[in-house]
Design an enzyme around this catalytic site. Structure first.
Site, PDB file in Angstrom:
ATOM      1  N   GLU A 108       1.014  -8.347   6.521  1.00  0.00           N
ATOM      2  CA  GLU A 108       1.937  -7.221   7.047  1.00  0.00           C
ATOM      3  C   GLU A 108       1.111  -6.850   8.234  1.00  0.00           C
ATOM      4  O   GLU A 108      -0.095  -6.433   7.834  1.00  0.00           O
ATOM      5  CB  GLU A 108       2.367  -6.251   6.028  1.00  0.00           C
ATOM      6  CG  GLU A 108       3.147  -5.064   6.756  1.00  0.00           C
ATOM      7  CD  GLU A 108       3.467  -4.033   5.728  1.00  0.00           C
ATOM      8  OE1 GLU A 108       3.122  -4.158   4.466  1.00  0.00           O
ATOM      9  OE2 GLU A 108       4.343  -2.901   6.376  1.00  0.00           O
TER      10      GLU A 108
ATOM     11  N   ARG B  38      -5.325 -10.327  -7.596  1.00  0.00           N
ATOM     12  CA  ARG B  38      -5.964 -10.128  -6.522  1.00  0.00           C
ATOM     13  C   ARG B  38      -7.493  -9.905  -6.614  1.00  0.00           C
ATOM     14  O   ARG B  38      -8.024 -10.067  -7.524  1.00  0.00           O
ATOM     15  CB  ARG B  38      -5.778  -8.525  -6.215  1.00  0.00           C
ATOM     16  CG  ARG B  38      -4.411  -8.066  -6.171  1.00  0.00           C
ATOM     17  CD  ARG B  38      -4.324  -6.487  -5.997  1.00  0.00           C
ATOM     18  NE  ARG B  38      -4.754  -5.800  -4.798  1.00  0.00           N
ATOM     19  CZ  ARG B  38      -4.122  -5.832  -3.829  1.00  0.00           C
ATOM     20  NH1 ARG B  38      -2.856  -6.435  -3.639  1.00  0.00           N
ATOM     21  NH2 ARG B  38      -4.586  -5.303  -2.488  1.00  0.00           N
TER      22      ARG B  38
ATOM     23  N   LYS C  96      -5.695  -1.915   2.480  1.00  0.00           N
ATOM     24  CA  LYS C  96      -5.488  -1.374   3.975  1.00  0.00           C
ATOM     25  C   LYS C  96      -5.396   0.091   4.169  1.00  0.00           C
ATOM     26  O   LYS C  96      -5.962   0.732   4.965  1.00  0.00           O
ATOM     27  CB  LYS C  96      -4.210  -2.202   4.383  1.00  0.00           C
ATOM     28  CG  LYS C  96      -4.657  -3.442   5.114  1.00  0.00           C
ATOM     29  CD  LYS C  96      -3.577  -4.016   5.639  1.00  0.00           C
ATOM     30  CE  LYS C  96      -2.846  -4.909   4.862  1.00  0.00           C
ATOM     31  NZ  LYS C  96      -1.470  -5.546   5.285  1.00  0.00           N
TER      32      LYS C  96
END
Ligand code: ATP
Ligand code: MG
Length: 562
Positions: free
Chosen positions: A39, A264, A274
């Protein structure tokens, strides 16, 4: 024999590779297609690097393709700056999406048609509930949700309302499109999830064309399907979304991409989110997304980490089905291993003190030859001037070593070799008013020139040195962990409470041998016995700035026996 080999091979595959090999063997796909779907709402970090290495790496390994797809369905937080940085980072890691640079926003028209298809089937409806009413009806994981009074609108009415939403008749939040699935499902994501919402916000690529935007769930799987992605790999938090992913593909009767989840990457003493990284940037806790202390790809690139090291690290970590925390030392180890092979050795003195060779003629300069990399003959050699006045590191001299028999460096009456030059013997020193050493005096032995030593002398210590009149002064930025808390995934309070106040230390008194004078931004060096350093973008014509990439384990262990 054959069987054993086969088995051994299977064992070394991770669960995703096993799945892919099975799919290929059974002929489900003729070749695989994966994708990396960032994204564009921030800079990529080391966690993304792992996902990039995984997706592009699998495509490479199995002769398939990996698409780059910007998951740009949220117009509010996305920017072109991020798109550019993401592309730069992936290229830098050494991967190539060729002409397959896709954007979920390129599919807005197609996604819209899919939504109409669902509406016409009676599998989606327009809901007018306020957020508050919506929350009241949605239930809890143990209590079923209740139907909205708008749930049984006819397909015709739904279609008309949806078109009006698209035409901008309604305000943000006034209406949404929901899938009609199962309000009593124990999986909250299956309780008539929202597929489209109204946002009168311009999009970084489609401008004002749309005022309704698909949710992640409606865009992601459908984009995979449009691109005929065979293996859609994502992190574990999307496991609960998978039933919805599959439901949408079934209802829409489209290409059946399949989602598989992996853990992850988390690193100790590091945050990989982020949102948190953006906070650090916006609040000025770091100098920017590419601050060398940041775990962003641009940060570690500036720090001096290499693509080869990151790829090796990603490979070593592998893929897991359970979340864990990886030791950042593993990453640093991979960096050292790679830099050991590629970085040029030079003499850099962090805390210089004058060493005067009293029996050396005043104006004489002799050129000494140093190997650029003992690991790599092809790296060649360099010349460095040897003069009467030199610098050595203050830490390499002790007036009165605490354990004299284990001290192999310099001290009164002690002998050491100045690397690539002569053996010297300390004959004295001068102290300043504050008691610190100002100057050290020594005599060199002309019979001991490196490579031409006829003296038969053996010394245990070997020191770095730099010719004082030829030394180059530089600024060196020494980095430490950005956070002092080991497991940052478990903290409940503000990340600022865990920042390391000493994560940056600037040393402006470093001296380096003159061969480095022509160094360019991005060049990597090993300052012998000190660590690895990269020439930073902040360097100017008059002054080089170095980032310490990682420290070095003392490979000259003979200098000081443990
Ligand atoms: P963040 O929480 O940092 O914003 P994200 O998952 O929201 O991460 P995206 O841009 O959506 O960021 O991620 C792109 C891809 O990278 C996704 O497939 C995502 O699963 C993967 N990814 C993100 N963070 C990690 C991580 N820490 N380890 C492995 N893969 C990750
Ligand atoms: Mg995300």
């Amino acid at each position: 024999m054959e069987e054993i080999k086969q088995e051994g091979r299977k064992e070394s595959l991770n669960f995703i590779e096993q799945m892919i090999e099975k799919d290929l063997a059974e002929g489900r796909f003729s070749s695989i297609v994966t994708r990396f779907p960032p994204e564009p709402n921030g800079y990529l970090h080391i966690g993304h690097a792992k996902s990039i290495c995984l997706n592009f790496g699998l495509a490479e390994k199995y002769g398939g393709k990996c698409n780059l797809r910007f998951d740009d369905t949220n117009p509010e937080k996305e920017e072109t700056e991020y798109v550019e940085s993401i592309k730069e980072d992936i290229k830098w890691l050494g991967y190539d999406w060729e002409d397959r640079e896709y954007y979920a926003s390129d599919y807005f028209e197609e996604l819209y048609k899919m939504a109409e298809f669902l509406i016409e089937k009676g599998s989606a409806y327009i809901d007018d509930l306020s957020q508050e009413e919506f929350n009241k009806l949605k239930g809890t994981p143990t209590q079923p949700g209740k139907p909205s009074p708008y749930r049984d609108r006819s397909p015709g009415e739904n279609l008309q309302l949806f078109r009006e939403m698209k035409d901008g008749i309604y305000k943000d939040g006034e209406r949404v499109l929901r899938a009609k699935i199962d309000l009593s499902s124990p999986n909250m994501h299956m309780r008539d999830p929202i597929l489209y919402r109204i946002k009168h916000v311009p999009h970084h690529r489609t401008g004002d064309e749309w005022c309704i935007y698909p949710t992640y769930d409606f865009a992601h799987g459908q984009s995979d399907s449009i691109e005929k992605v065979t293996h859609s790999l994502c992190t574990l938090e999307f496991e609960v979304h998978r039933p919805l992913y599959d439901w949408l593909i079934r209802e829409l009767e489209i290409y059946p991409s399949e989602q598989t989840e992996f853990a992850r990457l988390n690193l100790n003493y590091t945050v990989v989110s982020k949102r948190n990284l953006r906070t650090l940037v916006e609040e000025g806790r770091v100098s920017g997304w590419d601050d060398p202390r940041m775990p962003t790809i641009s940060g570690i690139r500036r720090r001096g980490f290499t693509p080869a090291a990151i790829r090796k690290f990603a490979d070593t970590v592998g893929v897991a089905r359970r979340n864990g925390v990886t030791d950042v030392a593993l990453l640093e180890y991979a960096v050292r291993e790679d830099l050991n092979k590629v970085a040029s050795r030079v003499f850099g003195i962090m805390d210089p003190v004058k060493l005067i060779i009293t029996n050396w003629p005043e104006d004489k300069t002799e050129m000494m030859t140093g190997k650029n990399n003992p690991e790599d003959e092809s790296a060649g050699t360099r010349e460095m001037p040897f003069t009467k006045e030199l610098y050595i590191d203050r830490a390499d001299f002790k007036e009165d070593p605490p354990s004299p028999r284990k001290w192999y460096r310099l001290g009164p009456d002690r002998e050491v070799r100045l690397k690539f030059a002569y053996i010297i013997k300390c004959t004295g020193f001068k102290k300043g008013d504050d008691g610190s050493i100002d100057e050290i005096y020594a005599e060199y032995d002309p019979e001991t020139r490196s490579g031409q030593d006829t003296s038969g002398k053996k010394v245990k210590g070997t020191l770095s040195w730099v010719s004082a009149p030829n030394a180059m002064n530089a600024e060196v930025r020494l980095y430490d962990r950005l956070f002092i808390t080991e497991n940052m995934t478990e903290i409940k309070d503000d990340i600022h409470n865990h920042l390391n106040p000493h994560s940056l230390d600037i040393n402006t008194s470093v001296v380096i041998e003159p061969s480095v004078r022509e160094a360019q931004v991005g060049d990597m060096f090993q300052f012998e016995r000190v660590g690895y350093f990269r020439v930073d973008e902040d360097s100017t014509a008059g002054k080089l700035v170095f980032n310490r990439t990682v420290t070095l384990r003392d490979t000259w262990a003979r200098a000081e026996k443990k």
